[in-house]
Design an enzyme around this catalytic site. Structure first.
Site, PDB file in Angstrom:
ATOM      1  N   SER A 172      -0.935  -6.002   8.905  1.00 38.57           N
ATOM      2  CA  SER A 172       0.056  -6.517   8.787  1.00 38.57           C
ATOM      3  C   SER A 172       0.204  -7.418  10.052  1.00 38.57           C
ATOM      4  O   SER A 172      -0.356  -7.539  11.341  1.00 38.57           O
ATOM      5  CB  SER A 172       1.329  -4.952   9.180  1.00 38.57           C
ATOM      6  OG  SER A 172       2.270  -5.813   9.963  1.00 38.57           O
ATOM      7  N   TYR A 211       4.427   1.792  13.198  1.00 39.45           N
ATOM      8  CA  TYR A 211       4.398   0.800  12.468  1.00 39.45           C
ATOM      9  C   TYR A 211       3.058   0.288  12.828  1.00 39.45           C
ATOM     10  O   TYR A 211       1.609  -0.340  12.289  1.00 39.45           O
ATOM     11  CB  TYR A 211       5.126   0.346  11.421  1.00 39.45           C
ATOM     12  CG  TYR A 211       4.443  -0.763  10.590  1.00 39.45           C
ATOM     13  CD1 TYR A 211       4.021   0.009   9.175  1.00 39.45           C
ATOM     14  CD2 TYR A 211       4.235  -1.675  10.767  1.00 39.45           C
ATOM     15  CE1 TYR A 211       4.143  -0.660   8.294  1.00 39.45           C
ATOM     16  CE2 TYR A 211       4.343  -2.258   9.603  1.00 39.45           C
ATOM     17  CZ  TYR A 211       3.876  -1.998   8.421  1.00 39.45           C
ATOM     18  OH  TYR A 211       3.372  -2.785   7.202  1.00 39.45           O
TER      19      TYR A 211
HETATM   20  P1  NDP Z   1       5.929   0.085  -1.565  1.00 41.16           P
HETATM   21  O1  NDP Z   1       5.989   1.276  -0.524  1.00 41.16           O
HETATM   22  O2  NDP Z   1       6.100  -1.308  -2.112  1.00 41.16           O
HETATM   23  O3  NDP Z   1       4.466   0.860  -1.915  1.00 41.16           O
HETATM   24  C1  NDP Z   1       3.324   1.465  -1.111  1.00 41.16           C
HETATM   25  C2  NDP Z   1       2.450   2.177  -2.124  1.00 41.16           C
HETATM   26  O4  NDP Z   1       1.700   3.563  -1.216  1.00 41.16           O
HETATM   27  C3  NDP Z   1       2.591   3.188  -3.041  1.00 41.16           C
HETATM   28  O5  NDP Z   1       2.002   2.762  -4.061  1.00 41.16           O
HETATM   29  C4  NDP Z   1       2.932   4.421  -3.078  1.00 41.16           C
HETATM   30  O6  NDP Z   1       3.093   5.648  -3.452  1.00 41.16           O
HETATM   31  C5  NDP Z   1       1.489   4.671  -2.147  1.00 41.16           C
HETATM   32  N1  NDP Z   1       1.346   5.330  -1.494  1.00 41.16           N
HETATM   33  C6  NDP Z   1       2.442   6.054  -0.023  1.00 41.16           C
HETATM   34  N2  NDP Z   1       2.017   6.982   0.727  1.00 41.16           N
HETATM   35  C7  NDP Z   1       0.419   7.318  -0.337  1.00 41.16           C
HETATM   36  C8  NDP Z   1       0.172   8.308   0.324  1.00 41.16           C
HETATM   37  N3  NDP Z   1      -0.016   9.472   1.371  1.00 41.16           N
HETATM   38  N4  NDP Z   1      -0.965   8.585  -0.435  1.00 41.16           N
HETATM   39  C9  NDP Z   1      -1.196   7.648  -1.142  1.00 41.16           C
HETATM   40  N5  NDP Z   1      -0.685   6.763  -1.925  1.00 41.16           N
HETATM   41  C10 NDP Z   1       0.514   6.683  -1.130  1.00 41.16           C
HETATM   42  O7  NDP Z   1       4.693  -0.670   0.060  1.00 41.16           O
HETATM   43  P2  NDP Z   1       4.596  -2.384   0.203  1.00 41.16           P
HETATM   44  O8  NDP Z   1       4.174  -2.752  -1.234  1.00 41.16           O
HETATM   45  O9  NDP Z   1       5.198  -2.959   1.018  1.00 41.16           O
HETATM   46  O10 NDP Z   1       3.401  -2.051   0.933  1.00 41.16           O
HETATM   47  C11 NDP Z   1       1.923  -1.299   0.812  1.00 41.16           C
HETATM   48  C12 NDP Z   1       0.556  -1.685   2.003  1.00 41.16           C
HETATM   49  O11 NDP Z   1       0.721  -3.261   2.549  1.00 41.16           O
HETATM   50  C13 NDP Z   1       1.053  -1.293   2.658  1.00 41.16           C
HETATM   51  O12 NDP Z   1       0.444  -0.995   3.920  1.00 41.16           O
HETATM   52  C14 NDP Z   1       2.309  -1.651   4.291  1.00 41.16           C
HETATM   53  O13 NDP Z   1       2.113  -1.070   5.398  1.00 41.16           O
HETATM   54  C15 NDP Z   1       1.872  -3.500   3.704  1.00 41.16           C
HETATM   55  N6  NDP Z   1       2.517  -4.772   4.677  1.00 41.16           N
HETATM   56  C16 NDP Z   1       3.777  -4.190   3.381  1.00 41.16           C
HETATM   57  C17 NDP Z   1       3.952  -6.027   4.025  1.00 41.16           C
HETATM   58  C18 NDP Z   1       5.362  -6.385   3.209  1.00 41.16           C
HETATM   59  O14 NDP Z   1       5.848  -7.758   3.414  1.00 41.16           O
HETATM   60  N7  NDP Z   1       5.868  -5.974   2.117  1.00 41.16           N
HETATM   61  C19 NDP Z   1       3.495  -7.157   5.048  1.00 41.16           C
HETATM   62  C20 NDP Z   1       1.905  -6.300   5.507  1.00 41.16           C
HETATM   63  C21 NDP Z   1       1.525  -5.428   5.400  1.00 41.16           C
HETATM   64  P3  NDP Z   1       3.478   6.826  -3.999  1.00 41.16           P
HETATM   65  O15 NDP Z   1       4.853   6.607  -3.330  1.00 41.16           O
HETATM   66  O16 NDP Z   1       4.079   7.577  -4.896  1.00 41.16           O
HETATM   67  O17 NDP Z   1       2.873   7.520  -2.790  1.00 41.16           O
END
Ligand code: NDP
Length: 258
Positions: free
Chosen positions: A146, A159
């Site tokens: 990030s 975070y």
């Molecule tokens: P979303 O909330 O859209 O997606 C999160 C995903 O992680 C979902 O598939 C969710 O599915 C899964 N997830 C959450 N908790 C768990 C768990 N305990 N075990 C397995 N799967 C899990 O978020 P983003 O796509 O925005 O984020 C994805 C990654 O990118 C993260 O690491 C975030 O920190 C990072 N990121 C995002 C940015 C942004 O601008 N959006 C910028 C920089 C980094 P489910 O809830 O069904 O488990």
């Protein structure tokens, strides 16, 4: 016809956190590059929908939920993917959660939950899949960092700490596993609007500040990360490890923007 080293045909990729937002876009991108892709997360319905998308792209998949806070569920995922596909060449660690709150008020339970998923979840999956990759003497691990791996972001201390630690873990595992054929890198997205951060960005001063600080003057689109992930997952990146690949529209490069 693409570049042969970027072709992922006959490779198997597991994308944890691959059912939504960035992870789902990366799962699609890896499938388009030829890989069989197993997108997973905690919720069965989302897993099935993401799996169906991979199949619709003409690749093989497998629907199994996984929770990165539970080591056993990661082990079971590896076993299932191995019995279906034989081996796993690519792992993407995209499960993540966040919460914004002043640090003095931040409940310890919430702090721990963020660390459990973002840092320890990544560590658990790296260990389970890394052991398998080391045995096979081939692997590509892509962790998700990030901007907060590099700079402070207001009121998201847990975070930021988790993502700074993911950057450190990426480098440490890279050097530990480099001689075993396993490359460990991180993809660092800039600001992309997803379920994770929509409430933080939509119509907020914070959203406007991010746009002002982004030389491209827009949020990224999730599909704009796919090319970087395909590259890191491919044989084109065979001499690349311990790297944090920033895809951010120029934010980290910029000082003053006007
Ligand atoms: P979303 O909330 O859209 O997606 C999160 C995903 O992680 C979902 O598939 C969710 O599915 C899964 N997830 C959450 N908790 C768990 C768990 N305990 N075990 C397995 N799967 C899990 O978020 P983003 O796509 O925005 O984020 C994805 C990654 O990118 C993260 O690491 C975030 O920190 C990072 N990121 C995002 C940015 C942004 O601008 N959006 C910028 C920089 C980094 P489910 O809830 O069904 O488990």
């Amino acid at each position: 016809m693409g570049h042969p080293l970027l072709d992922l045909t006959n490779k198997t990729a597991v994308v944890i956190g691959g059912t939504s937002g960035i992870g789902l876009a990366l799962a699609r991108g890896l499938a388009q590059a030829g890989a069989n892709v197993v997108p997973t997360g905690r919720r069965d319905e989302q897993v099935r929908a993401a799996t169906a998308e991979v199949v619709a792209l003409g690749r093989r998949s497998l629907a199994q939920t996984c929770d990165v806070t539970d080591n056993g569920s990661i082990e079971r995922l590896l076993q299932s993917v191995r019995s279906e596909f034989g081996s796993v060449e690519i792992l993407v660690n995209c499960a993540g959660r966040t919460k914004r709150m002043p640090t003095l008020d931040f409940p310890e339970a919430e702090w721990n939950a963020i660390m459990e998923t973002n840092l320890y979840g990544t560590l658990r999956a790296c260990r389970v899949f890394g052991r398998h990759m080391i045995e096979k003497r081939y692997g590509r691990i892509i962790n998700i960092g990030s901007l907060s791996s590099f700079v402070g972001l207001f009121e998201v201390a847990a975070y930021g700490a988790s993502k700074s630690a993911v950057a450190s873990l990426t480098k440490t595992l890279a050097i530990e596993w480099a001689a075993s054929g396993v490359c460990v890198n991180a993809l660092v997205p800039g600001v992309l609007r997803t379920n994770l951060n929509a409430a933080l960005l939509d119509g907020t001063e914070r959203g406007r500040e991010f746009l002002m600080r982004t030389p491209m003057r827009r949020f990224g689109k999730i599909e704009e990360l796919a090319g970087a992930a395909v590259f890191l997952a491919s044989d084109a990146a065979s001499f690349l490890t311990g790297h944090l690949l920033v895809v951010d529209g120029g934010i980290l490069a910029s000082g003053v923007n006007q």
